[in-house]
Scaffold this active site. Sequence first.
Site, PDB file in Angstrom:
ATOM      1  N   GLU A 299       0.838  -1.214   0.000  1.00 13.03           N
ATOM      2  CA  GLU A 299       0.000   0.000   0.000  1.00 13.03           C
ATOM      3  C   GLU A 299       0.867   1.256   0.000  1.00 13.03           C
ATOM      4  O   GLU A 299       0.619   2.206  -0.760  1.00 13.03           O
ATOM      5  CB  GLU A 299      -0.932  -0.002   1.215  1.00 13.03           C
ATOM      6  CG  GLU A 299      -1.850   1.207   1.213  1.00 13.03           C
ATOM      7  CD  GLU A 299      -2.579   1.402   2.534  1.00 13.03           C
ATOM      8  OE1 GLU A 299      -3.075   0.426   3.111  1.00 13.03           O
ATOM      9  OE2 GLU A 299      -2.634   2.553   2.989  1.00 13.03           O
TER      10      GLU A 299
ATOM     11  N   THR B  96      -3.057   3.146   5.658  1.00 14.68           N
ATOM     12  CA  THR B  96      -4.381   3.074   6.297  1.00 14.68           C
ATOM     13  C   THR B  96      -4.428   2.158   7.515  1.00 14.68           C
ATOM     14  O   THR B  96      -5.362   2.233   8.305  1.00 14.68           O
ATOM     15  CB  THR B  96      -5.419   2.529   5.295  1.00 14.68           C
ATOM     16  OG1 THR B  96      -4.928   1.287   4.792  1.00 14.68           O
ATOM     17  CG2 THR B  96      -5.670   3.491   4.166  1.00 14.68           C
TER      18      THR B  96
HETATM   19  S1  SF4 Z   1     -10.977  -0.986   4.620  1.00 17.34           S
HETATM   20 FE1  SF4 Z   1      -8.957  -0.417   5.439  1.00 17.34          FE
HETATM   21  S2  SF4 Z   1      -7.969  -2.359   6.002  1.00 17.34           S
HETATM   22 FE2  SF4 Z   1      -9.675  -2.823   4.625  1.00 17.34          FE
HETATM   23  S3  SF4 Z   1      -8.768  -2.899   2.589  1.00 17.34           S
HETATM   24 FE3  SF4 Z   1      -9.560  -0.823   2.891  1.00 17.34          FE
HETATM   25  S4  SF4 Z   1      -7.820   0.326   3.663  1.00 17.34           S
HETATM   26 FE4  SF4 Z   1      -7.291  -1.840   3.903  1.00 17.34          FE
END
Ligand code: SF4
Length: 399
Positions: free
Chosen positions: A182, A250
Site C-alpha cells: 500500500e 491506512t
Molecule cells: S478498509 Fe482499510 S484495512 Fe480494509 S482494505 Fe480498505 S484500507 Fe485496507
Amino acid sequence: MSIANDAATVTAARQNPSRGGFGLRAEVHDDIKNDFDSVLVQLIKAAGGTHRVGRLTFRLAQEFGFCYGVDHALDLAYETHVRFPGRRVYLTGEIIHNPTVNEQLTKMGYRFLRPGDEVTTDDIVLIPAFGAPTRELERLKSIGCLLVDTTCGSVVHVWKRVEKYAREGFTAIIHGKYDHEETEATRSRTTLYESGKFLVVRDRPQAQDVCDYIEGRGDRAAFLAKYAAVATPGFDPDRDLERVGLANQTTMLSSESLEIAEMIRQAMARRYGPEELKARFRSFDTICSATQERQDAILKLIEEPLDLAVVVGGYNSSNTEHLCEIAAERLPTYHINAPECLVSSREIRHKPAFSKQETTSRDWLPEGEVTIGITAGASTPNKVIGDCIERICRLAGAA
Ligand code: SF4
C-alpha cells in the site's frame, strides 16, 4: 485524471461501468460464504460475543475480521472468475495479506504475476486491495489487458491526499512501512507531479529524527545516510522539509499516526513560528475506519478480565500486527496465522508483538478456567477464526 482512475476507466469502458463489479454479486455470494465464513463465529456473534465450552470462555472483540475493502476485493475476484471462465487471470501481488485467501484464489486458477511473465491483451490482471504503483499500472495499461481494479476506496482516499500535497509543493511524509504494497503504491502517486516528494517514516523515533532536522539539530550526511533510501530520489532535507504534509498507511497504529503528525506540527511551529503553519504544514488522518474500529474494539476487549489473547491473521498483515501490539501491552498475546499454529495445549507457534519472526512458546494455555480474548485482522476469514476456536477447545479437552 490520475493513472489509477484512468486504469479504472479502461475497465469501465470495456466491462465494468462502476468499478463495482460485473453485476454478479448475488451469484458469487454463496461461494464466498462457503469458502470464508464460519457458522460457529456467526453463532458467537449472535450470542453477544461470548462462547463457553467446558473450562474455556472465549470473548470475541466487537469488530474483527474482513473489512469492507476486503469484501469488495473478494467480490470482484470471484465475479471475474465467473464472468471470464477459462481466461488467464493474474494478480499483481497478494490480493490481501492472508494465506488462506491467497491459497483459495490460486486454487481457482489465479496466478501471481512474476517478472518475465508475458501479459497479453487477452489476459486479465487484478489490482489488489492495496493498489499498485503508478509505473506498474501504466505498464499494464499500455499492454491493453483488462484491469480489474480492486483498490480499496480508503486507499484511493490517501492517494488523493498525497497527490494534492504533491501538486501544491508539499513533501508527503507518510507514516507507514516503506515496502508494504500500500505504501509503495501511495508514495508512487507523488511521482505523477514534477514537484512531488515523499519521505516514509515508520515510527516515533524516525519521526523524532525528522523533527530534529526540521529544528536544525540534524546532521545532513547522517540524515541522508539513514533516510535517502526511503525518500524521493534526490531528496534534499534542507529544501524538502520546508513544507510538509502528513498522511499514513491506512492500517498503522492510529494513536502513533496522530502522535507523529502532532510531533511534526510542533517542530514546524517551533522552526518557523505558529503563524507560518498554514503555509508550511498539512495533516490528514488517513487511517481507515475499519482499522480504527478494530483497534478500538481490542482496546475495549482487553479492559475485561482475560487470561490471554489470540490474534488471528497473516504475519505480513499490518493491521493484524497492530492489534497484537495493542493487546500485548496488557496481557499474554499470541498472533497466529492458522489453526495449525496451535500445536498442543502446551505448545504454540506465533509471532510476538514487534517481532519479525515466528517463534514457539510453551505453556501458553493455563490450567483450569481460562478466558481467552479473540480478535482478527481485516484480512482474516471468519472460517480461520472459527477453526482456531474449535482447535483450542479440542486441545484443552473442552470440545
Ligand atoms: S478498509 Fe482499510 S484495512 Fe480494509 S482494505 Fe480498505 S484500507 Fe485496507
